[in-house]
Design an enzyme around this catalytic site. Structure first.
Site, PDB file in Angstrom:
ATOM      1  N   LYS A  37     -31.458  20.700  18.072  1.00 24.18           N
ATOM      2  CA  LYS A  37     -30.883  19.697  18.971  1.00 24.18           C
ATOM      3  C   LYS A  37     -29.710  20.292  19.748  1.00 24.18           C
ATOM      4  O   LYS A  37     -28.866  20.982  19.173  1.00 24.18           O
ATOM      5  CB  LYS A  37     -30.432  18.484  18.159  1.00 24.18           C
ATOM      6  N   SER A 114     -30.915   9.633  19.136  1.00 28.46           N
ATOM      7  CA  SER A 114     -30.642  10.575  20.215  1.00 28.46           C
ATOM      8  C   SER A 114     -31.326  11.929  20.023  1.00 28.46           C
ATOM      9  O   SER A 114     -31.282  12.783  20.904  1.00 28.46           O
ATOM     10  CB  SER A 114     -29.133  10.789  20.323  1.00 28.46           C
ATOM     11  N   SER A 138     -30.132   8.298  14.529  1.00 26.73           N
ATOM     12  CA  SER A 138     -30.710   9.187  15.535  1.00 26.73           C
ATOM     13  C   SER A 138     -31.757  10.158  15.013  1.00 26.73           C
ATOM     14  O   SER A 138     -32.384  10.869  15.793  1.00 26.73           O
ATOM     15  CB  SER A 138     -29.594   9.970  16.246  1.00 26.73           C
TER      16      SER A 138
END
Length: 413
Positions: A37, A114, A138
């Protein structure tokens, strides 16, 4: 030499901060590939954090983030950085600046955020596993929406060195895999590197709890499928103990239905919201006021709301959190596992009107906030479907029961 970008038809990987890293040695993850990420640092590179203004105003990283270093040392190959929502402050995965990764299981619906790119990359088979982060949900929400496994560990058990923070009092490293065995394999490497002692032997749960109030918050169309999946998972877990007990003790293995939040899960979410928003503004308020970043239409109102949280609201929420933590610690003492839906429904459709997006987010966070408030480990598993669209069922346990929770997930069929 070909790049993951040449094969990425899902827009899961970042073009603007792309970097690939080969393993630094052989180990338990040799031969496996992963995505990272884009809020975890890579030495010599800028970290994007889903925001062009963050990318523009921050220097290159001087060293690798802790999680990247551990994975490379274990033999895994990082193929690239995966998209995140802006500042990691949302649950849908729609980034106004860089676009939305495609949900392989539901192309007309959001992947969840996210950690959207990481979830899409795993669900689409681009990597063996992927690293995300989980503050409010997330990792867990995208896992449910994309039909994969995802883990949020006990808060504070894995270092966040070299990670862009959102709300440090809730932030955790998290990870995704397509099966529970891979989820556990990655977890073992991370927990070993963090010095988390392994269990001496697997043990079945002594109590299996089902959160009735969580089931009642699910969307009507999805409730029958989620109720069946939750009860099926809970029964499998209870049977593990029953099989090891004499018949006269088998009653100890029954599934217990309960109300998780006597005050209501909406009240728990309100406590989480105040504390999270206050922590976000403490962390980023000075940067926001200095840089005046151009936030997307979903993110700008959230930062504005975070800036308005008062000290009195934080004080009251802190007090309420103490009672919630005591409740969770009492319920989840020892070898107790709680089973509940991860989120209330299938993935929402892309590009919903802002008001509908807010409603989806707030409904989901009522189910997701318990782990954050208690700092607890939680695993989302793809155990239900509605019209071919995946939905997750979660296991939640007491603080520090991460390895045990991974074993329980791997024992299910």
């Amino acid at each position: 030499m070909d790049s993951i970008l040449d094969r990425d038809t899902l827009q899961a990987f970042c073009r603007h901060t792309h970097v690939e890293r080969a393993p630094t040695r052989g180990g338990a993850l040799s031969g496996l590939s992963f995505g990272l990420k884009d809020l975890f640092d890579v030495a010599g590179e800028r970290t994007g954090f889903g925001s062009p203004d963050w990318l523009r105003t921050h220097d290159v990283a001087s060293e690798d983030s802790w999680v990247l270093r551990v994975l490379l040392d274990a033999g895994a190959h990082m193929l690239g950085r995966t998209h995140t929502e802006e500042m990691a402050f949302s649950l849908t995965g729609e980034n106004a600046h860089y676009g939305t990764p495609r949900n392989p299981r539901a192309p007309e619906r959001v992947p969840g955020g996210s950690s959207s790119g990481s979830a899409a990359a795993v669900a689409g088979g681009l990597v063996d596993f992927a690293i995300g982060s989980d503050t409010g949900g997330s990792v867990r929400a995208p896992s449910s929406f994309c039909g994969i496994f995802g883990m949020r560990p006990t808060h504070g058990v894995l270092p966040l060195t070299g990670a862009c923070p959102l709300a440090p009092m809730f932030d955790t490293v998290g990870w995704f895999a397509r099966d529970a065995q891979m989820l556990a394999r990655v977890g073992t490497v991370l927990f070993d590197a963090a010095g988390v002692a392994p269990q001496h032997s697997p043990v079945p749960p002594t109590r299996v709890l089902v959160a009735q109030d969580a089931l009642e918050l699910t969307v009507q169309e999805s409730r029958p499928m989620l109720e069946e999946a939750v009860q099926r998972v809970a029964s499998q877990l209870a049977s593990q103990l029953a099989s090891q007990l004499a018949s006269q003790l088998a009653s100890q293995a029954s599934v217990e239905m309960l109300t998780l939040a006597p005050e209501g899960l909406r009240a728990w979410y309100d406590v989480f919201r105040v504390l999270q928003w206050a922590d976000i503004w403490r962390t980023h308020g000075a940067w926001v006021e200095r840089v005046r970043p151009t936030f997307g239409p979903q993110i700008a109102p959230r930062f504005e709301a975070a800036s308005r949280v008062t000290a009195d609201e934080v004080r009251d929420a802190d007090q309420a959190r103490l009672h919630i933590v005591a409740r969770l610690e009492s319920l989840l003492a020892g070898d107790t596992v709680l089973v509940l839906p991860t989120v209330p429904d299938v993935a929402p459709k892309l590009a919903l009107p802002p008001a509908e997006t807010v409603a989806v987010r707030e409904q989901a966070l009522q189910l997701l906030c318990s782990a954050g408030l208690g700092g607890l480990p939680q695993i989302s598993m793809p155990m239900a479907e509605r019209d071919g669209l995946p939905m997750g069922v979660s296991l939640l346990a007491g603080r520090g029961r991460d390895r045990w929770l991974l074993e329980l997930a791997a024992s299910l069929r």
